[in-house]
Design a protein around this motif. Structure first.
Motif, mmCIF file in Angstrom:
data_model
loop_
_atom_site.group_PDB
_atom_site.id
_atom_site.type_symbol
_atom_site.label_atom_id
_atom_site.label_comp_id
_atom_site.label_asym_id
_atom_site.label_seq_id
_atom_site.Cartn_x
_atom_site.Cartn_y
_atom_site.Cartn_z
ATOM 1 N N UNK A 275 0.848 -1.152 -0.032
ATOM 2 C CA UNK A 275 0.079 -0.023 0.096
ATOM 3 C C UNK A 275 0.874 1.441 0.027
ATOM 4 N N UNK A 276 2.321 1.151 -0.120
ATOM 5 C CA UNK A 276 3.011 2.449 -0.187
ATOM 6 C C UNK A 276 3.318 2.660 1.059
ATOM 7 N N UNK A 277 3.280 2.062 2.155
ATOM 8 C CA UNK A 277 3.751 2.339 3.635
ATOM 9 C C UNK A 277 5.375 2.150 3.512
ATOM 10 N N UNK A 278 6.116 3.362 3.787
ATOM 11 C CA UNK A 278 7.366 3.182 3.788
ATOM 12 C C UNK A 278 8.275 2.688 4.984
ATOM 13 N N UNK A 279 7.531 2.159 6.017
ATOM 14 C CA UNK A 279 7.836 1.558 7.431
ATOM 15 C C UNK A 279 7.684 0.189 7.476
ATOM 16 N N UNK A 280 6.647 -0.384 6.568
ATOM 17 C CA UNK A 280 6.183 -1.734 6.888
ATOM 18 C C UNK A 280 7.203 -2.593 6.452
ATOM 19 N N UNK A 281 7.255 -3.901 6.864
ATOM 20 C CA UNK A 281 8.119 -4.860 6.518
ATOM 21 C C UNK A 281 7.095 -6.054 6.585
ATOM 22 N N UNK A 282 6.456 -6.486 5.269
ATOM 23 C CA UNK A 282 5.422 -7.244 4.911
ATOM 24 C C UNK A 282 5.556 -8.001 3.737
ATOM 25 N N UNK A 283 6.654 -8.885 3.651
ATOM 26 C CA UNK A 283 7.021 -9.424 2.432
ATOM 27 C C UNK A 283 5.813 -10.505 2.009
ATOM 28 N N UNK A 284 5.012 -10.995 2.689
ATOM 29 C CA UNK A 284 4.060 -12.169 2.551
ATOM 30 C C UNK A 284 2.648 -11.561 1.926
ATOM 31 N N UNK A 285 2.211 -10.298 2.622
ATOM 32 C CA UNK A 285 1.306 -9.655 2.234
ATOM 33 C C UNK A 285 1.599 -9.014 0.694
ATOM 34 N N UNK A 286 2.998 -8.452 0.736
ATOM 35 C CA UNK A 286 3.236 -8.161 -0.707
ATOM 36 C C UNK A 286 3.139 -8.835 -1.725
ATOM 37 N N UNK A 287 3.465 -9.925 -1.283
ATOM 38 C CA UNK A 287 3.415 -11.064 -2.332
ATOM 39 C C UNK A 287 1.900 -11.584 -2.747
ATOM 40 N N UNK A 288 0.877 -11.380 -1.707
ATOM 41 C CA UNK A 288 -0.178 -11.642 -1.918
ATOM 42 C C UNK A 288 -1.027 -10.685 -2.726
ATOM 43 N N UNK A 289 -0.709 -9.453 -2.602
ATOM 44 C CA UNK A 289 -0.895 -8.418 -3.496
ATOM 45 C C UNK A 289 -0.484 -8.516 -4.832
ATOM 46 N N UNK A 290 0.684 -8.895 -5.010
ATOM 47 C CA UNK A 290 1.371 -9.205 -6.552
ATOM 48 C C UNK A 290 0.387 -10.396 -7.050
ATOM 49 N N UNK A 291 -0.296 -11.347 -6.337
ATOM 50 C CA UNK A 291 -0.818 -12.409 -6.948
ATOM 51 C C UNK A 291 -2.458 -12.348 -6.789
ATOM 52 N N UNK A 292 -2.807 -10.944 -6.509
ATOM 53 C CA UNK A 292 -4.354 -10.967 -6.343
ATOM 54 C C UNK A 292 -4.701 -9.320 -6.690
ATOM 55 N N UNK A 293 -5.791 -8.802 -6.047
ATOM 56 C CA UNK A 293 -6.392 -7.587 -6.243
ATOM 57 C C UNK A 293 -6.229 -6.938 -4.940
ATOM 58 N N UNK A 294 -5.807 -5.610 -4.873
ATOM 59 C CA UNK A 294 -5.620 -4.775 -3.945
ATOM 60 C C UNK A 294 -6.685 -3.905 -3.918
ATOM 61 N N UNK A 295 -7.522 -3.727 -2.661
ATOM 62 C CA UNK A 295 -8.512 -2.511 -2.867
ATOM 63 C C UNK A 295 -8.043 -1.419 -1.992
ATOM 64 N N UNK A 296 -8.401 -0.402 -2.149
ATOM 65 C CA UNK A 296 -7.706 0.844 -1.832
ATOM 66 C C UNK A 296 -9.031 1.705 -1.096
ATOM 67 N N UNK A 297 -10.424 1.323 -1.169
ATOM 68 C CA UNK A 297 -11.646 1.949 -0.865
ATOM 69 C C UNK A 297 -12.488 1.185 -0.161
ATOM 70 N N UNK A 298 -11.949 0.163 0.947
ATOM 71 C CA UNK A 298 -12.683 -0.691 1.535
ATOM 72 C C UNK A 298 -12.880 0.088 2.992
ATOM 73 N N UNK A 299 -14.041 0.165 3.580
ATOM 74 C CA UNK A 299 -14.287 0.832 4.853
ATOM 75 C C UNK A 299 -15.220 0.059 5.695
ATOM 76 N N UNK A 300 -14.801 0.149 7.028
ATOM 77 C CA UNK A 300 -15.910 -0.355 8.173
ATOM 78 C C UNK A 300 -16.756 0.876 8.409
ATOM 79 N N UNK A 301 -18.053 0.514 8.877
ATOM 80 C CA UNK A 301 -18.912 1.718 9.120
ATOM 81 C C UNK A 301 -18.454 2.203 10.600
ATOM 82 N N UNK A 302 -17.536 1.746 11.155
ATOM 83 C CA UNK A 302 -17.205 2.141 12.555
ATOM 84 C C UNK A 302 -15.691 1.631 12.970
ATOM 85 N N UNK A 303 -15.035 2.399 13.509
ATOM 86 C CA UNK A 303 -13.683 1.874 13.495
ATOM 87 C C UNK A 303 -13.397 1.036 14.903
#
Length: 543
Positions: free
Chosen positions: A50-78
């Motif tokens: 997702x472009x975070x410069x501090x994250x160390x997430x190789x497995x999730x980055x691989x998952x994104x490379x193999x699939x769809x990454x959504x940028x506007x998914x919202x919970x109705x409350x945090x």
């Protein structure tokens, strides 16, 4: 296809999609696809892909490379419990009395002590997993199920810490949820002494946080927890791979709400409601794509049903964004918050692709809430002390100040952290008027209990303060000798066992059609409805 940015372009993506649905995929494989849901807790898009410069997430980055990454998914409350109420029903939590955190609360509140209760939707609303079970899926959840109502016996084949798709009968397709609690808010202080994967001095916090050593340290813990979660993702996927099932399993990963830190969790802003969400298809479909379609948690149950070729029930308020029943894109998302732990709040908002409009019904209160558990966090203690000492910068202090503006308006494109309330800006008058009107419509449509105290809400859901009870089902023998189980309470679901077992010991089957029994077989049934007390069991012996 709206929202896709990839090399093959919008036209080709749309053409490909027309020729594919979850059902078509299943037919190609000659069996229903498995679905593995990996749900983490309390993070925004703090992931490398997702472009975070501090994250160390190789497995999730691989998952994104193999699939769809959504940028506007919202919970109705945090926050998690109301969010999960939406995730299991396909309804907005405000719509059926599930928006208070939690309905099982027993703490004294500002509005007085309200005894525990359960949210109660309209007759016929089911946990969406019942539709999967009826279609032949073995459904498991390990292990969070705080849905604002007690888990119906019909919802899962297995739930709890030992639940696992591996326990299903051979060849049976599975739908499995694994919850990863290592990124939860509480882990910011519970894992404070674990080794860090990032130097805190390299982190620049968002502008709503003080930029100092205490803040940077807690942020470093967050990134370290996310890295640990990333390793768990690999473990869960490897289990499927090692079982030889990866080529027929759809993988879905997301967070249950936004970030864990102050002015993130429990908020309706981007920091609390925007979550990362990714889907990987086993045949590589849409690998390396990014989708900016607006979607909400309420859409996820309908989408999962759509991916398996099941038509979502008409009562669901979600819009499928993939599969056979893929629907139109939302033009906005809706959010609301009410009591959160000990503190009563009343706030709603609407967010379109560019702006957010917020209405504060209790403007005399600050945005900050004195949540006792959160005061365990070093950063929260630190921010509170700085505020009391008048040492917070104005931009950070605004979260603590009161009274608040009754209305807030943010240009999120230009102000992604929502620091500048433009409600008085004449240059935005047309957008403000438009979203104010839209929020009024959504409040009326999706929030029928808005303005009630929690005690009044509870009395609406449980008239007279008494939980309604599901009536015992009834048996009837049909002309062909099969046994039908009839629900007496409108909208109830029925679980049953034959000779004291289902698929295995302590397992209950979901009733969906008349049963063929042998002479002497003992049929045991129980009826349940969301928010109601289950019926007592009833038995039938085939003569």
């Amino acid at each position: 296809m709206t929202g896709y940015k990839n090399r093959i372009g919008y036209l080709l993506a749309g053409v490909i999609w027309i020729f594919w649905t979850g059902t078509a995929f299943a037919q190609k494989q000659n069996k229903q696809p498995n679905i593995l849901c990996l749900v983490t807790e309390d993070i925004g898009p703090y992931i490398g892909c997702y472009g975070d410069p501090y994250a160390n997430t190789p497995n999730l980055d691989r998952l994104a490379n193999e699939g769809i990454r959504y940028t506007r998914m919202y919970a109705s409350i945090g926050v998690c419990a109301p969010a999960r109420a939406s995730l299991i029903t396909g309804l907005f939590p405000t719509f059926f009395g599930a928006n208070y955190m939690r309905t099982s609360n027993t703490k004294p509140l500002t509005e007085g002590l309200v005894p525990p209760y359960e949210a109660v939707p309209q007759a016929g609303v089911k946990c969406y997993t019942e539709y999967l079970r009826a279609a032949g899926y073995y459904c498991t959840n390990n292990a969070k199920m705080d849905y604002q109502f007690k888990v119906p016996i019909t919802a899962w084949d297995e739930n709890g810490k030992t639940a696992h798709w591996k326990n299903r009968p051979d060849g049976m397709p599975f739908f499995a949820i694994f919850n990863m609690e290592i990124t939860h808010e509480s882990q910011v202080w519970k894992r404070a002494n674990e080794p860090l994967v990032i130097d805190p001095s390299k982190i620049v916090p968002p502008p709503y946080h003080p930029n100092d050593s205490v803040t940077r340290r807690d942020w470093a813990v967050v990134y370290s927890n996310i890295h640990a979660m990333d390793q768990l993702v690999k473990q869960y996927i490897d289990e499927v791979k090692d079982a030889g099932l990866l080529d027929n399993t759809i993988i879905i990963w997301y967070s249950d709400n936004g970030g864990p830190l102050p002015r993130q969790k429990r908020e309706l802003y981007e920091s609390g409601a925007l979550v990362p969400f990714m889907i990987r298809f086993p045949d590589g479909r849409y690998a390396r794509t990014v989708n900016d379609r607006m979607a909400m948690f309420v859409d996820i149950p309908a989408t999962i049903l759509s991916l398996t070729g099941i038509k979502p029930p008409a009562y669901m308020q979600g819009i499928p964004f993939l599969g056979m029943y893929n629907g139109p894109e939302r033009d906005c998302v809706y959010g609301a918050r009410d009591r959160l732990d000990e503190i009563v709040e009343r706030q709603t908002c609407v967010r379109d692709k560019h702006y957010r409009f917020v209405h504060n019904y209790l403007p005399e209160k600050p945005g900050y809430m004195e949540i006792l558990s959160r005061l365990e966090m070093p950063m929260m203690q630190h921010m509170k002390t700085l505020y009391q000492q008048h040492k917070l910068e104005p931009a950070v202090r605004r979260w603590f100040d009161y009274p608040r503006a009754v209305e807030e308006f943010y240009d999120v494109d230009k102000d992604p952290h929502e620091m500048h309330n433009l409600i008085a800006d004449p240059g935005n008058r047309s957008h403000i008027d438009r979203l104010r009107k839209k929020l009024g419509q959504l409040d009326k449509e999706l929030n029928p209990y808005l303005g009630l105290s929690e005690a009044e809400l509870r009395d609406r859901l449980w008239p007279g303060g008494e939980q309604p009870i599901t009536k015992q089902p009834e048996f009837s023998v049909l002309a062909d000798g099969t046994v039908k189980i009839n629900g007496v309470t409108a909208g109830s679901s029925i679980a049953y066992q034959v000779n004291g077992r289902g698929l295995h010991e302590n397992h209950w089957l979901l009733y969906s059609k008349p049963l063929s029994l042998k002479k002497g077989d003992v049929l045991t049934a129980i009826a349940t409805r969301i928010g109601y007390r289950p019926s007592t069991t009833i038995k039938f012996v085939k003569k």
